[in-house]
Design a protein around this motif. Structure first.
Motif, PDB file in Angstrom:
ATOM      1  N   PHE A  36       0.794  -1.162  -0.145  1.00  0.00           N
ATOM      2  CA  PHE A  36       0.048  -0.073   0.270  1.00  0.00           C
ATOM      3  C   PHE A  36       0.904   1.169  -0.073  1.00  0.00           C
ATOM      4  CE2 PHE A  36      -3.323  -2.205   2.411  1.00  0.00           C
ATOM      5  CZ  PHE A  36      -3.603  -3.104   1.358  1.00  0.00           C
ATOM      6  N   ASP A  37       1.383   1.405  -1.229  1.00  0.00           N
ATOM      7  CA  ASP A  37       2.154   2.779  -1.407  1.00  0.00           C
ATOM      8  C   ASP A  37       1.377   4.031  -1.749  1.00  0.00           C
ATOM      9  OD1 ASP A  37       4.325   4.364  -1.184  1.00  0.00           O
ATOM     10  OD2 ASP A  37       5.200   3.718  -3.307  1.00  0.00           O
ATOM     11  N   LEU A  38       0.662   4.732  -0.921  1.00  0.00           N
ATOM     12  CA  LEU A  38      -0.486   5.522  -0.973  1.00  0.00           C
ATOM     13  C   LEU A  38       0.002   6.904  -1.589  1.00  0.00           C
ATOM     14  CD1 LEU A  38      -2.323   5.180   2.223  1.00  0.00           C
ATOM     15  CD2 LEU A  38      -3.203   4.375  -0.014  1.00  0.00           C
ATOM     16  N   PRO A  39      -0.702   7.582  -2.467  1.00  0.00           N
ATOM     17  CA  PRO A  39      -0.064   9.121  -2.665  1.00  0.00           C
ATOM     18  C   PRO A  39      -0.277   9.841  -1.250  1.00  0.00           C
ATOM     19  CG  PRO A  39      -1.776   8.405  -4.288  1.00  0.00           C
ATOM     20  CD  PRO A  39      -1.744   7.256  -3.281  1.00  0.00           C
ATOM     21  N   GLU A  40       0.601  10.297  -0.751  1.00  0.00           N
ATOM     22  CA  GLU A  40       1.086  10.767   0.591  1.00  0.00           C
ATOM     23  C   GLU A  40      -0.170  11.664   1.005  1.00  0.00           C
ATOM     24  OE1 GLU A  40       4.953  11.921   1.380  1.00  0.00           O
ATOM     25  OE2 GLU A  40       5.658   9.640   0.891  1.00  0.00           O
ATOM     26  N   GLY A  41      -0.712  12.522   0.352  1.00  0.00           N
ATOM     27  CA  GLY A  41      -1.666  13.510   0.456  1.00  0.00           C
ATOM     28  C   GLY A  41      -2.952  13.012   0.817  1.00  0.00           C
ATOM     29  N   THR A  42      -3.289  11.891   0.333  1.00  0.00           N
ATOM     30  CA  THR A  42      -4.533  11.299   0.496  1.00  0.00           C
ATOM     31  C   THR A  42      -4.826  10.866   2.030  1.00  0.00           C
ATOM     32  OG1 THR A  42      -3.836   8.918   0.219  1.00  0.00           O
ATOM     33  CG2 THR A  42      -4.862  10.085  -1.678  1.00  0.00           C
ATOM     34  N   VAL A  43      -3.760  10.648   2.822  1.00  0.00           N
ATOM     35  CA  VAL A  43      -4.077  10.399   4.116  1.00  0.00           C
ATOM     36  C   VAL A  43      -4.622  11.628   5.059  1.00  0.00           C
ATOM     37  CG1 VAL A  43      -2.848   9.658   6.326  1.00  0.00           C
ATOM     38  CG2 VAL A  43      -2.277   8.573   4.142  1.00  0.00           C
ATOM     39  N   TYR A  44      -4.128  12.704   4.772  1.00  0.00           N
ATOM     40  CA  TYR A  44      -4.638  13.666   5.510  1.00  0.00           C
ATOM     41  C   TYR A  44      -6.137  14.228   5.561  1.00  0.00           C
ATOM     42  CZ  TYR A  44      -0.056  14.619   6.887  1.00  0.00           C
ATOM     43  OH  TYR A  44       1.284  14.459   7.360  1.00  0.00           O
ATOM     44  N   PRO A  45      -6.765  14.327   4.469  1.00  0.00           N
ATOM     45  CA  PRO A  45      -8.228  14.216   4.521  1.00  0.00           C
ATOM     46  C   PRO A  45      -8.960  13.099   5.260  1.00  0.00           C
ATOM     47  CG  PRO A  45      -7.620  14.376   2.343  1.00  0.00           C
ATOM     48  CD  PRO A  45      -6.358  14.129   3.000  1.00  0.00           C
ATOM     49  N   VAL A  46      -8.282  11.931   5.195  1.00  0.00           N
ATOM     50  CA  VAL A  46      -9.075  10.999   5.977  1.00  0.00           C
ATOM     51  C   VAL A  46      -8.854  11.013   7.530  1.00  0.00           C
ATOM     52  CG1 VAL A  46      -8.718   8.297   6.585  1.00  0.00           C
ATOM     53  CG2 VAL A  46      -8.360   8.955   4.251  1.00  0.00           C
ATOM     54  N   LEU A  47      -7.632  11.432   7.913  1.00  0.00           N
ATOM     55  CA  LEU A  47      -7.407  11.828   9.383  1.00  0.00           C
ATOM     56  C   LEU A  47      -8.282  12.881   9.846  1.00  0.00           C
ATOM     57  CD1 LEU A  47      -3.285  11.990   9.282  1.00  0.00           C
ATOM     58  CD2 LEU A  47      -4.792  10.337  10.528  1.00  0.00           C
ATOM     59  N   HIS A  48      -8.473  13.983   9.085  1.00  0.00           N
ATOM     60  CA  HIS A  48      -9.365  15.127   9.491  1.00  0.00           C
ATOM     61  C   HIS A  48     -10.779  14.423   9.378  1.00  0.00           C
ATOM     62  CE1 HIS A  48      -7.236  18.908   8.976  1.00  0.00           C
ATOM     63  NE2 HIS A  48      -6.156  17.710   8.735  1.00  0.00           N
ATOM     64  N   ARG A  49     -11.209  13.841   8.641  1.00  0.00           N
ATOM     65  CA  ARG A  49     -12.574  12.998   8.451  1.00  0.00           C
ATOM     66  C   ARG A  49     -12.845  12.172   9.683  1.00  0.00           C
ATOM     67  NH1 ARG A  49     -12.522  11.320   3.694  1.00  0.00           N
ATOM     68  NH2 ARG A  49     -12.267   9.090   4.128  1.00  0.00           N
ATOM     69  N   LEU A  50     -11.921  11.325  10.227  1.00  0.00           N
ATOM     70  CA  LEU A  50     -12.052  10.441  11.265  1.00  0.00           C
ATOM     71  C   LEU A  50     -12.076  11.151  12.583  1.00  0.00           C
ATOM     72  CD1 LEU A  50      -9.456   7.601  10.047  1.00  0.00           C
ATOM     73  CD2 LEU A  50     -12.037   7.645  10.137  1.00  0.00           C
ATOM     74  N   GLU A  51     -11.134  12.330  12.555  1.00  0.00           N
ATOM     75  CA  GLU A  51     -11.345  13.320  13.833  1.00  0.00           C
ATOM     76  C   GLU A  51     -12.687  13.887  13.963  1.00  0.00           C
ATOM     77  OE1 GLU A  51      -8.414  16.338  13.802  1.00  0.00           O
ATOM     78  OE2 GLU A  51      -8.430  16.885  15.769  1.00  0.00           O
ATOM     79  N   GLN A  52     -13.377  14.112  12.632  1.00  0.00           N
ATOM     80  CA  GLN A  52     -14.543  15.218  12.603  1.00  0.00           C
ATOM     81  C   GLN A  52     -15.739  14.024  13.287  1.00  0.00           C
ATOM     82  OE1 GLN A  52     -15.522  16.366   8.903  1.00  0.00           O
ATOM     83  NE2 GLN A  52     -16.203  18.428   9.514  1.00  0.00           N
ATOM     84  N   ALA A  53     -15.307  12.997  12.699  1.00  0.00           N
ATOM     85  CA  ALA A  53     -16.423  11.650  13.233  1.00  0.00           C
ATOM     86  C   ALA A  53     -16.255  11.422  14.740  1.00  0.00           C
ATOM     87  CB  ALA A  53     -16.245  10.437  12.272  1.00  0.00           C
ATOM     88  N   GLY A  54     -15.181  11.758  15.424  1.00  0.00           N
ATOM     89  CA  GLY A  54     -14.925  11.551  16.703  1.00  0.00           C
ATOM     90  C   GLY A  54     -14.085  10.223  16.747  1.00  0.00           C
ATOM     91  N   LEU A  55     -13.672   9.636  15.788  1.00  0.00           N
ATOM     92  CA  LEU A  55     -12.925   8.422  15.941  1.00  0.00           C
ATOM     93  C   LEU A  55     -11.609   8.493  16.235  1.00  0.00           C
ATOM     94  CD1 LEU A  55     -14.530   6.558  13.046  1.00  0.00           C
ATOM     95  CD2 LEU A  55     -15.404   6.416  15.250  1.00  0.00           C
TER      96      LEU A  55
END
Lengths: 107, 231
Positions: A36-55
């Motif tokens: 899983f060699d993701l484009p690094e920038g894709t992780v930040y929207p996920v982190l923000h979304r998970l934080e917004q969801a309280g996870l």
């Protein structure tokens, strides 16, 4: 396919210890043995979304380099969600395994 | 290279300034970390590689839009309930004030006042029900990774509910305004006018704030509409 499971992957990568975005990507690479060699920038929207969801919960810390960085940690709600997602994934994986398993020809 | 890149990303995220500042700081740290981990001796080459591995700023900004819109919708939902509650509290405070100061009831145009009271009551309860419904609705929706048609349809339903609550609240505030004017019209000017006038100002501010929240959801940044058009 990976895109649809990014939330779960990020949660799993953070389950052992709190980490910042760069370390999360490194952890995903390490755990997937580089698959899983993701484009690094894709992780930040996920982190923000998970934080917004309280996870996840995030806090700013000062790194050894003197730069400010945001460190994320899985919340109790996030752990419950991860347990649930793991169970769903295991069920799905078993089902796919069953479908793909070659059938033995009757003697 | 890194400074240029994070500035471009921050500009792409301009639709939410606080998010833009936060992401800029986070990404800048990430890119410098990537540069220091790069085995290459050529620093500018390492910077270019870090930026290229990170991805296109516009594509990254597009991934933030669903979360941003969801955040706005959630704030609007909570605000709807709080602002409607505030209008109710202010309305009650005004009536308590009338009773404490033994303010005479509306005498002239009594029939008009009775109609307005009835409109006020219905409009307020409609605002309360629609406001609570839109808050409960948005709290139950899970934020998706990208703005798909399904999520847009749900946001559309949320905006409709929120619009009903807003229009009903405006009708209730206008009715309150008419009733307050009728009461004050018949009385002699005194310091006792201060509370009814102030309470009306608060009610108007609450309705105005709800309109602003609604506009922020109903009219997202132009480029987010372009993105959805491509889906």
């Amino acid at each position: 396919m990976l895109k649809g499971h990014l939330d779960m992957i990020v949660l799993a990568a953070l389950s052992s210890r709190p980490a910042h975005g760069y370390a999360v990507i490194e952890e995903i690479r390490r755990r997937s043995a580089g698959a899983f060699d993701l484009p690094e920038g894709t992780v930040y929207p996920v982190l923000h979304r998970l934080e917004q969801a309280g996870l996840l919960s995030g806090r700013w810390v000062t790194a050894d380099s003197g730069r400010r960085r945001r460190v994320y940690e899985v919340t109790a709600r996030g752990r419950r969600e991860l347990t649930q997602q793991r169970a769903v994934w295991r069920q799905f994986s078993d089902a796919i395994g069953g479908v793909f398993r070659p059938r033995r020809k009757p003697a | 290279v890194i400074t240029e890149y994070v500035e471009r990303l921050a500009r792409e995220l301009d639709f939410e300034p606080s998010l833009s500042r936060r992401v800029r700081r986070e990404v800048e740290d990430h890119l410098w970390e990537a540069v220091s981990a790069d085995p290459s001796a050529d620093r500018s080459e390492a910077e270019r590689r870090a930026v290229s591995d990170f991805g296109d700023p516009r594509a990254i900004a597009a991934q933030f839009q669903a979360g941003s819109l969801a955040g706005r919708a959630r704030r609007a939902g909570v605000s709807a309930v709080l602002l409607i509650g505030a209008v109710f509290a202010v309305m009650k405070a005004r009536f308590t004030w009338y009773s404490l100061t033994q303010w005479p009831p509306v005498d002239r145009m009594r029939e008009l006042a009775e109609v307005v009271v009835s409109v006020d009551r219905w409009a307020f309860w409609l605002a309360f029900v629609a406001g609570t419904a839109c808050w409960l609705y948005i709290e139950r929706i899970r934020v998706p990774a990208a703005l798909g048609t399904e999520y847009r349809a749900r946001l559309g339903r949320f905006v409709s509910l929120c619009s009903v609550a807003t229009v009903a609240l405006i009708a209730s505030v206008v009715s309150d305004g008419v009733l307050t004017v009728l009461r004050l019209w018949e009385a002699d000017w005194s310091v006792a006018f201060a509370l009814p006038v102030l309470s009306m100002a608060v009610e108007i501010a609450c309705a105005g704030l709800l309109v602003l929240h609604l506009l922020r959801i109903a009219r997202p940044p132009a480029w987010t509409r372009e993105e959805s058009g491509g889906q």
